[in-house]
Design a protein around this motif. Structure first.
Motif, PDB file in Angstrom:
ATOM      1  N   ILE A  70       0.865  -1.114   0.003  1.00  0.00           N
ATOM      2  CA  ILE A  70      -0.032   0.117   0.012  1.00  0.00           C
ATOM      3  C   ILE A  70       0.915   1.143  -0.071  1.00  0.00           C
ATOM      4  O   ILE A  70       0.311   2.426   0.024  1.00  0.00           O
ATOM      5  N   ILE A  71       2.249   1.082   0.011  1.00  0.00           N
ATOM      6  CA  ILE A  71       2.789   2.248  -0.287  1.00  0.00           C
ATOM      7  C   ILE A  71       2.713   3.294  -1.153  1.00  0.00           C
ATOM      8  O   ILE A  71       2.463   4.250  -1.320  1.00  0.00           O
ATOM      9  N   PRO A  72       2.474   2.848  -2.582  1.00  0.00           N
ATOM     10  CA  PRO A  72       2.223   3.678  -3.446  1.00  0.00           C
ATOM     11  C   PRO A  72       0.797   4.343  -3.310  1.00  0.00           C
ATOM     12  O   PRO A  72       0.536   5.459  -3.878  1.00  0.00           O
ATOM     13  N   TYR A  73      -0.419   3.744  -2.695  1.00  0.00           N
ATOM     14  CA  TYR A  73      -1.804   4.423  -2.470  1.00  0.00           C
ATOM     15  C   TYR A  73      -1.030   5.897  -1.679  1.00  0.00           C
ATOM     16  O   TYR A  73      -1.934   6.714  -1.958  1.00  0.00           O
ATOM     17  N   VAL A  74      -0.305   5.498  -0.556  1.00  0.00           N
ATOM     18  CA  VAL A  74      -0.224   6.510   0.260  1.00  0.00           C
ATOM     19  C   VAL A  74       0.654   7.640  -0.299  1.00  0.00           C
ATOM     20  O   VAL A  74       0.287   8.795  -0.355  1.00  0.00           O
ATOM     21  N   SER A  75       2.003   7.029  -1.119  1.00  0.00           N
ATOM     22  CA  SER A  75       2.747   8.032  -1.713  1.00  0.00           C
ATOM     23  C   SER A  75       2.259   9.034  -2.743  1.00  0.00           C
ATOM     24  O   SER A  75       2.487  10.133  -2.840  1.00  0.00           O
ATOM     25  N   SER A  76       1.578   8.396  -3.540  1.00  0.00           N
ATOM     26  CA  SER A  76       0.933   9.002  -4.917  1.00  0.00           C
ATOM     27  C   SER A  76       0.059   9.927  -4.691  1.00  0.00           C
ATOM     28  O   SER A  76       0.309  11.269  -4.795  1.00  0.00           O
ATOM     29  N   LEU A  77      -0.806   9.695  -3.793  1.00  0.00           N
ATOM     30  CA  LEU A  77      -1.966  10.680  -3.282  1.00  0.00           C
ATOM     31  C   LEU A  77      -1.527  11.888  -2.530  1.00  0.00           C
ATOM     32  O   LEU A  77      -1.689  12.776  -2.885  1.00  0.00           O
ATOM     33  N   SER A  78      -0.555  11.505  -1.607  1.00  0.00           N
ATOM     34  CA  SER A  78      -0.030  12.279  -0.531  1.00  0.00           C
ATOM     35  C   SER A  78       0.964  13.544  -1.531  1.00  0.00           C
ATOM     36  O   SER A  78       0.988  14.637  -1.375  1.00  0.00           O
ATOM     37  N   GLU A  79       1.665  12.791  -2.170  1.00  0.00           N
ATOM     38  CA  GLU A  79       2.407  13.510  -3.242  1.00  0.00           C
ATOM     39  C   GLU A  79       1.655  14.703  -4.218  1.00  0.00           C
ATOM     40  O   GLU A  79       1.928  15.930  -4.270  1.00  0.00           O
ATOM     41  N   ASP A  80       0.634  14.046  -4.791  1.00  0.00           N
ATOM     42  CA  ASP A  80      -0.339  15.037  -5.389  1.00  0.00           C
ATOM     43  C   ASP A  80      -0.904  16.284  -4.581  1.00  0.00           C
ATOM     44  O   ASP A  80      -0.821  17.305  -5.079  1.00  0.00           O
ATOM     45  N   ALA A  81      -1.105  15.801  -3.329  1.00  0.00           N
ATOM     46  CA  ALA A  81      -1.655  17.036  -2.492  1.00  0.00           C
ATOM     47  C   ALA A  81      -0.722  17.817  -2.254  1.00  0.00           C
ATOM     48  O   ALA A  81      -0.941  19.088  -2.121  1.00  0.00           O
ATOM     49  N   MET A  82       0.743  17.319  -1.902  1.00  0.00           N
ATOM     50  CA  MET A  82       1.550  18.487  -1.664  1.00  0.00           C
ATOM     51  C   MET A  82       2.020  19.380  -2.767  1.00  0.00           C
ATOM     52  O   MET A  82       2.334  20.361  -2.547  1.00  0.00           O
ATOM     53  N   ARG A  83       2.018  18.838  -4.003  1.00  0.00           N
ATOM     54  CA  ARG A  83       2.447  19.421  -5.167  1.00  0.00           C
ATOM     55  C   ARG A  83       1.391  20.625  -5.448  1.00  0.00           C
ATOM     56  O   ARG A  83       1.595  21.488  -6.277  1.00  0.00           O
ATOM     57  N   SER A  84       0.197  20.386  -4.937  1.00  0.00           N
ATOM     58  CA  SER A  84      -1.047  21.503  -5.204  1.00  0.00           C
ATOM     59  C   SER A  84      -0.702  22.680  -4.397  1.00  0.00           C
ATOM     60  O   SER A  84      -1.345  23.428  -4.336  1.00  0.00           O
ATOM     61  N   VAL A  85       0.142  22.436  -3.465  1.00  0.00           N
ATOM     62  CA  VAL A  85       0.336  23.579  -2.173  1.00  0.00           C
ATOM     63  C   VAL A  85       1.012  24.706  -3.008  1.00  0.00           C
ATOM     64  O   VAL A  85       1.959  24.383  -3.604  1.00  0.00           O
ATOM     65  N   PRO A  86       0.402  25.999  -3.066  1.00  0.00           N
ATOM     66  CA  PRO A  86       1.114  26.984  -3.865  1.00  0.00           C
ATOM     67  C   PRO A  86       2.480  27.088  -3.419  1.00  0.00           C
ATOM     68  O   PRO A  86       2.904  27.308  -2.250  1.00  0.00           O
ATOM     69  N   MET A  87       3.505  27.556  -4.440  1.00  0.00           N
ATOM     70  CA  MET A  87       4.748  28.017  -4.339  1.00  0.00           C
ATOM     71  C   MET A  87       5.168  29.054  -3.226  1.00  0.00           C
ATOM     72  O   MET A  87       5.998  29.173  -2.405  1.00  0.00           O
TER      73      MET A  87
END
Lengths: 326, 302
Positions: free
Chosen positions: A190-207
């Motif tokens: 389940i690592i990819p379930y956690v990492s992929s979605l979390s990464e998408d969320a973090m990348r949408s945090v504005p610069m």
């Protein structure tokens, strides 16, 4: 919108006639209506599936609960529906499910979160584009293959590790079947379930937020932990919840590697059955409808469904509560 | 001044440390994947030959093969996809192109999100009670296909919606301006343009369905079987027959489960070999999906 332009220039009579012809075309109108209706039925079929699931689980369990009181089901500590004097306590199976899930989360949440932070904040673009699909393959491997891997690779390896001279005094003795190795392998799955979605969320945090932190003298690590992580919390929470419900519902890894004996214990090194493994164990081969196992698997299934539904609802509430709109 | 320099150095060390930690964690995943494939190949590769692929299961590990399971898996995938794709695409089109924002749409959307989180074994329980015992369809290929189709339906719906959403509104408006009806716009423009995205989602869903074991065990698919379903093709008219739909079957992951649960290590080698066949199928499906996605991203610029 679909009826076309409202009024054309009246000078061209032919054009006008064509449009009134189209507008008045009954076949055209009815074809559109029928298609729309069919498409709606397709969309609505998903509601029918849910209804089917809920109704079958409830109606089959209702028969079970006519024979077994809810109190016995929830408090009895042994689960032996097939015995002459059957005991129906779901606790051992729930404990098995929670422990394997706990082990899996202990592996997947830290590793998945660190990978997400690394990929979103540290890794160069090219590297991320390569690593992400490779990691996602981890969740594409069939679970029965993971079960094989847990039983015949991870367990022997853990056994060897636990029997090393400087560890043997501290480590428990590992059975050939154990919740520990099943849980670890499940966690990696389940690592990819956690990492992929979390990464998408973090990348949408504005610069801008990151730049604010840098301007105050923070480094990347502090920015990630104190600014990016909290800002992306609703998405990360959704990722965690998805991981949890995957782990609770996971079947083949535990059925193969954790043993199938219901066993009320909190020690992950022991073998134990989970709700899902029990269902698999009972329904191998043709399960007669009248046997004791048939009703029991539906009661177990209902418990499983309620558990995952509970986590999904919690996730939904968390997501609404902590949503940050940028 | 010295303090500040020290502080800066410490912060830099922190970042360096986390860089290594991130790489280490990523490696945990990648190394596990390699170990898994290496272990399967080490135990199973020598077992894979023509005999293994074309033999029936047997009580002797050396003579056993995966033919019925392989055929079962492929036929099951065919049924699953031919049910899930039309239904899922239709549902996705409705939700994206027709539905207005009302309570019914909201119910359907929440429902699809929840269905994606329901454990696969629950679908098996539903199929056992409803399809096997209520509708008396038996433990047949068509029941297995329906079960897996319902299971992957949310994936197909979601990928259809995403593919449709990526098409700019200008395309729709241009077609409407020329007098096309809503269905003409969908059939002639939106579906062709979103076909790649839908295909990617479907292939990912297939790779999940082909490895799915638990719901099939629950509906009572036998752990081994020594006959093949009737061939879908025949030499006399009408050249196709549908008897195979109601045939008993087993699939690769269940065959592997059967072998791995036996104590004899010779069968474990068979399990590894079956696992290799299975993982080759899933990974190649995934590879195809990645290639399609990559080419789409390069080719289409709205």
């Amino acid at each position: 919108m679909s009826t076309g332009p409202s009024q054309p220039a009246p000078s061209e009579n032919g054009n006008q006639a064509a449009i009134t012809h189209l507008k008045g075309s009954a076949t055209r109108y009815w074809r559109e209506k029928i298609i729309q209706y069919l498409l709606f039925l397709a969309a609505f079929s998903s509601v029918a599936v849910t209804t089917g699931i809920v109704v079958t689980l409830l109606s089959e369990s209702a028969v079970f609960f006519q024979q077994v009181s809810l109190w016995e089901f929830l408090t009895e500590t042994t689960w032996t529906p097939a015995f002459d004097e059957p005991k129906h306590g779901i606790l051992p199976l729930v404990a098995g499910t929670l422990i394997t899930t706990g082990v899996a989360l202990a592996v997947a949440l830290p590793i998945g979160t660190i990978i997400a932070i690394y990929l979103s904040e540290y890794a160069p673009f090219a590297l991320r584009e390569i690593i992400k699909p490779i990691l996602e393959l981890l969740s594409a491997v069939p679970t029965v293959v993971y079960g094989y891997f847990a039983l015949l690779f991870v367990t022997p390896w853990l056994k060897w590790l636990f029997e090393l001279p400087f560890l043997v005094d501290y480590m428990p003795e590992l059975d050939a079947f154990s919740m520990l190795s099943a849980g670890i392998v499940m966690g990696i799955m389940i690592i990819p379930y956690v990492s992929s979605l979390s990464e998408d969320a973090m990348r949408s945090v504005p610069m801008l937020l990151r730049e604010g932190a840098y301007a105050l003298g923070a480094n990347k690590l502090i920015t990630s932990i104190r600014v990016v992580y909290p800002s992306a919390l609703s998405g990360i929470g959704a990722a965690y919840i998805l991981g949890i419900s995957r782990a609770i519902g996971e079947t083949m890894i535990v059925a193969i590697a954790a043993g199938m004996q219901p066993n009320l214990t909190w020690n992950p090194a022991e073998p134990a059955s989970t709700i899902t493994a029990y269902i698999v164990q009972v329904s191998k081969g043709e399960l007669p409808r009248e046997g004791p196992g048939y009703k029991a698997i539906f009661a177990a299934g209902l418990t499983l469904f309620v558990m995952t539904l509970g986590f999904n609802i919690v996730g939904h509430i968390l997501r609404k509560r902590y949503r940050e709109a940028y | 001044m010295i303090d500040i320099q020290r502080l800066i150095n410490r912060r830099k060390r922190q970042d360096l440390f986390f860089n290594f930690l991130g790489i280490a964690c990523t490696l945990v995943g990648i190394i596990t994947l390699l170990a898994l494939m290496g272990d399967l190949a080490y135990s199973g590769l020598t077992r894979i030959d023509w005999q293994f692929l074309t033999s029936y299961p047997s009580s002797s590990a050396e003579k056993a093969g995966v033919l019925p399971a392989l055929v079962g898996s492929l036929l099951l995938m065919f049924i699953t996809v031919s049910l899930a794709v039309p239904l899922g695409v239709a549902a996705g089109v409705y939700l994206e192109e027709y539905s207005r924002k009302n309570w019914l749409t909201t119910v359907i959307e929440i429902n699809i999100a929840n269905l994606a989180g329901v454990p696969s074994i629950i679908y098996g329980l539903m199929a056992l009670s409803l399809l096997v015992y209520q509708f008396h369809l038996g433990r047949t290929l068509v029941v297995g296909g329906i079960t897996l189709a319902l299971l992957i339906l949310p994936i197909v719906i979601v990928s259809t919606r995403e593919a449709l959403r990526a098409i700019p509104n200008g395309i729709r408006e241009a077609a409407y301006a020329l007098g096309a009806t809503r269905w003409q716009v969908i059939k002639d423009h939106l579906l062709p343009y979103s076909a790649g995205g839908i295909a990617t989602g479907t292939i990912i869903a297939m790779s999940r369905a082909i490895g799915e074991t638990a719901p099939l065990i629950t509906i009572g698919v036998p752990l081994f079987i020594s006959v093949l379903p009737d061939s879908p093709f025949q030499s006399t008219a009408p050249f196709v027959n549908f008897d195979w739909l109601t045939a008993k079957f087993t699939v690769l992951p269940i065959q592997m489960f059967n072998w791995v649960s036996r104590p004899d290590p010779a069968f474990h080698r068979n399990a590894a070999a079956a696992g290799l066949v299975l993982i080759t199928l899933t990974l190649s499906l995934n590879a195809v999906a990645i290639v399609i996605r990559y080419r789409l991203r390069k080719k289409i610029k709205w």
